[in-house]
Scaffold this motif. Structure first.
Motif, short mmCIF file in Angstrom:
data_model
loop_
_atom_site.label_atom_id
_atom_site.label_comp_id
_atom_site.label_asym_id
_atom_site.label_seq_id
_atom_site.Cartn_x
_atom_site.Cartn_y
_atom_site.Cartn_z
N ARG A 55 3.78 118.68 99.91
CA ARG A 55 4.58 118.42 98.72
C ARG A 55 4.02 117.28 97.88
NH1 ARG A 55 10.80 119.01 101.10
NH2 ARG A 55 10.70 121.28 101.44
N LYS A 56 4.42 117.26 96.64
CA LYS A 56 3.94 116.27 95.68
C LYS A 56 4.07 114.85 96.20
CE LYS A 56 4.66 114.69 90.91
NZ LYS A 56 5.45 114.87 89.68
N ASP A 99 0.04 119.83 96.66
CA ASP A 99 0.61 119.57 95.34
C ASP A 99 0.03 118.26 94.78
OD1 ASP A 99 2.22 119.66 93.07
OD2 ASP A 99 4.03 120.19 94.18
N SER A 131 8.41 117.29 83.91
CA SER A 131 7.03 117.78 83.94
C SER A 131 6.78 118.79 82.82
CB SER A 131 6.74 118.43 85.30
OG SER A 131 5.46 119.03 85.32
N PRO A 187 14.93 120.13 87.11
CA PRO A 187 14.15 119.01 86.54
C PRO A 187 13.12 119.51 85.54
CG PRO A 187 13.32 119.58 88.72
CD PRO A 187 14.48 120.49 88.48
N ASN A 194 19.25 121.94 88.63
CA ASN A 194 18.31 122.40 89.66
C ASN A 194 18.04 123.91 89.56
OD1 ASN A 194 18.12 119.81 90.87
ND2 ASN A 194 20.12 120.17 91.81
N THR A 201 8.85 123.20 93.57
CA THR A 201 9.75 122.97 92.44
C THR A 201 10.78 121.88 92.71
OG1 THR A 201 11.14 124.83 93.18
CG2 THR A 201 9.48 125.28 91.50
N ILE A 202 10.51 121.03 93.68
CA ILE A 202 11.42 119.91 93.95
C ILE A 202 11.43 118.95 92.77
CG2 ILE A 202 11.84 117.91 95.43
CD1 ILE A 202 10.64 119.52 97.74
N HIS A 203 10.25 118.71 92.18
CA HIS A 203 10.12 117.75 91.09
C HIS A 203 9.78 118.39 89.76
CE1 HIS A 203 10.28 114.60 94.11
NE2 HIS A 203 9.32 115.20 94.78
N ARG A 204 9.77 119.72 89.68
CA ARG A 204 9.40 120.40 88.44
C ARG A 204 10.09 121.76 88.39
NH1 ARG A 204 4.59 121.30 91.56
NH2 ARG A 204 3.36 119.73 90.49
#
Length: 340
Positions: free
Chosen positions: A329-330, A307, A62, A59, A91, A20-23
C-alpha cells in the motif's frame, strides 16, 4: 447534434480497495505514466467534446491534483470546459455508473447546457471509444439510450439526449432506479435501448487481478499499438523530468519505464513509473512499481504491485502469483523481517 459529458469518478469498486484507500479509482496509475481517468477524458476531447463534468466522491485529493483545471486536455476554457462536481457520497459512490443522486446534486450542469445529447461514462475503462461515431449510430438507431459494448461485455459508456437525462433525474426515485447503468441493465419501460459495437482494444479495471493482468498485458506491443493510437492521443498531466538513468551493471528487458528513475538492478516483464530507484543487484520480475518508490539492493521481487512512495529495504524477498499479486500500500515500508 452536439455532445456534453458526465464522467462518473465516484463509482465504488470493491475489488480495488488496496489501491483506493487514499485515492479514487479514477486516479489509479496505469501504464507507467497515466491515470485511469486519462483514457475517458482523452476519448472525450478527441471527439471535440468540450463540456465535461467530473462527478467525484472522496477521497479525491489525488484526482484534483492530477486533472487540475483540465489544461492537459485543453479543457481550461472561459466557456464550458472542465467542471469538477463533488458529490456527498463518502468513500466512493454506488457500484453502477451514472448515479442519478449525484447528477441531481448538480442539476444545473445539465439544465444550463445547450448541448442536445450527453455521454455518461466511467473512469475505469481504458480504450479508444469514438464518440462521434457512437453518436451517429445512436441517432440512426432511433433508440432512447445507446450502450457501448465490446467482446465480453459493457464498456460502461452511454449516450442519451439531455432532455431524457433531465426527465430521468426528476423521476428516478419514483421509477426506483439508481443510475444510467442500472436503467440499461433493467431495461425499464417505456424507453428503448440500443448497443454500439466497439471492436477495438479495451481493458476494464475492476479488481486487483484485472489491474495486474491488463497492465502487464501492455508489454505486448500489439496491445500498445491498439490502445495508443497516433490519430487519437491519450493525454495526461505533463511532468518535466529527466530521462531514466541506467547505471553500470543494470539490465532491463520487456518492460515499460517512465522518466526520472534510477536503475542499478535488473528489471524484466515489469512497469516502472516516474522517479523510482532500483538498487544494486535488485531483481524485479512481473512487477508494477508506482511513483517515487525505493527498492534497495539485493531485493528479489516477483508479481508485486508497489503503490506510490513504497520503501523496500535491502534483502527483501517477495513472491506473489499472476492470480494473487502482492500489493504494497501507498507509503508502506517493508523490511527484511516483514518478508520472512
Amino acid at each position: 447534434m452536439t455532445l456534453m459529458a458526465a464522467v462518473d469518478a465516484s463509482v465504488k469498486v470493491a475489488g480495488l480497495q488496496d489501491l483506493t484507500i487514499h485515492r479514487s479509482v479514477s486516479s489509479i496509475p496505469f501504464a507507467g505514466r497515466y491515470r485511469l481517468i486519462d483514457f475517458a477524458l482523452s476519448n472525450l476531447v478527441n471527439a471535440d467534446i468540450n463540456s465535461v463534468g467530473i462527478f467525484a466522491s472522496p477521497p479525491f485529493g489525488s484526482l484534483i491534483d492530477h486533472i487540475g483545471v483540465g489544461k492537459s486536455w485543453d479543457l481550461d476554457r472561459r466557456k464550458e470546459g472542465l467542471f469538477f462536481l463533488p458529490t456527498t457520497h463518502q468513500n466512493g459512490g454506488i457500484a453502477t455508473v451514472g448515479s442519478f443522486h449525484d447528477f441531481e446534486e448538480h442539476l444545473q450542469f445539465f439544465e444550463k447546457s445547450r448541448h442536445t445529447h450527453i455521454v455518461v461514462t466511467s473512469s475505469f475503462v481504458a480504450g479508444q471509444l469514438d464518440y462521434k461515431e457512437m453518436l451517429d449510430h445512436h441517432l440512426a438507431s432511433g433508440k432512447d439510450i445507446t450502450e457501448a459494448v465490446g467482446t465480453g461485455g459493457s464498456l460502461k459508456s452511454y449516450i442519451l439526449s439531455r432532455r431524457l437525462m433531465l426527465e430521468l433525474i426528476h423521476s428516478y426515485r419514483q421509477k426506483r432506479i439508481l443510475s444510467v447503468e442500472d436503467l440499461v441493465n433493467l431495461k425499464k419501460a417505456p424507453y428503448s435501448y440500443g448497443v454500439y459495437e466497439y471492436k477495438g482494444y479495451f481493458a476494464i479495471i475492476d479488481s486487483i487481478q484485472q489491474y495486474f493482468k491488463e497492465s502487464l498485458g501492455l508489454l505486448d506491443e500489439n496491445n500498445r499499438r491498439l490502445l495508443f493510437l497516433p490519430q487519437a492521443p491519450i493525454y495526461t498531466k505533463v511532468k518535466d523530468e529527466p530521462p531514466t538513468r541506467y547505471l553500470d551493471g543494470s539490465s532491463v528487458s520487456n518492460s515499460m519505464m517512465a522518466n526520472g528513475s534510477t536503475v542499478l538492478g535488473n528489471v524484466k516483464n515489469s512497469i516502472i513509473s516516474r522517479a523510482v530507484t532500483i538498487g544494486i543487484n535488485a531483481n524485479l520480475d512481473h512487477c508494477i512499481i508506482m511513483q517515487k518508490c525505493t527498492i534497495e539492493e539485493n531485493c528479489e521481487l516477483a508479481y508485486v504491485i508497489a503503490d506510490k512512495d513504497v520503501y523496500i529495504e535491502k534483502g527483501v524477498r517477495l513472491t506473489g502469483t499472476a492470480d494473487r499479486p502482492i500489493v504494497l500500500r501507498k507509503g508502506e515500508r517493508v523490511t527484511k523481517e516483514d518478508s520472512q
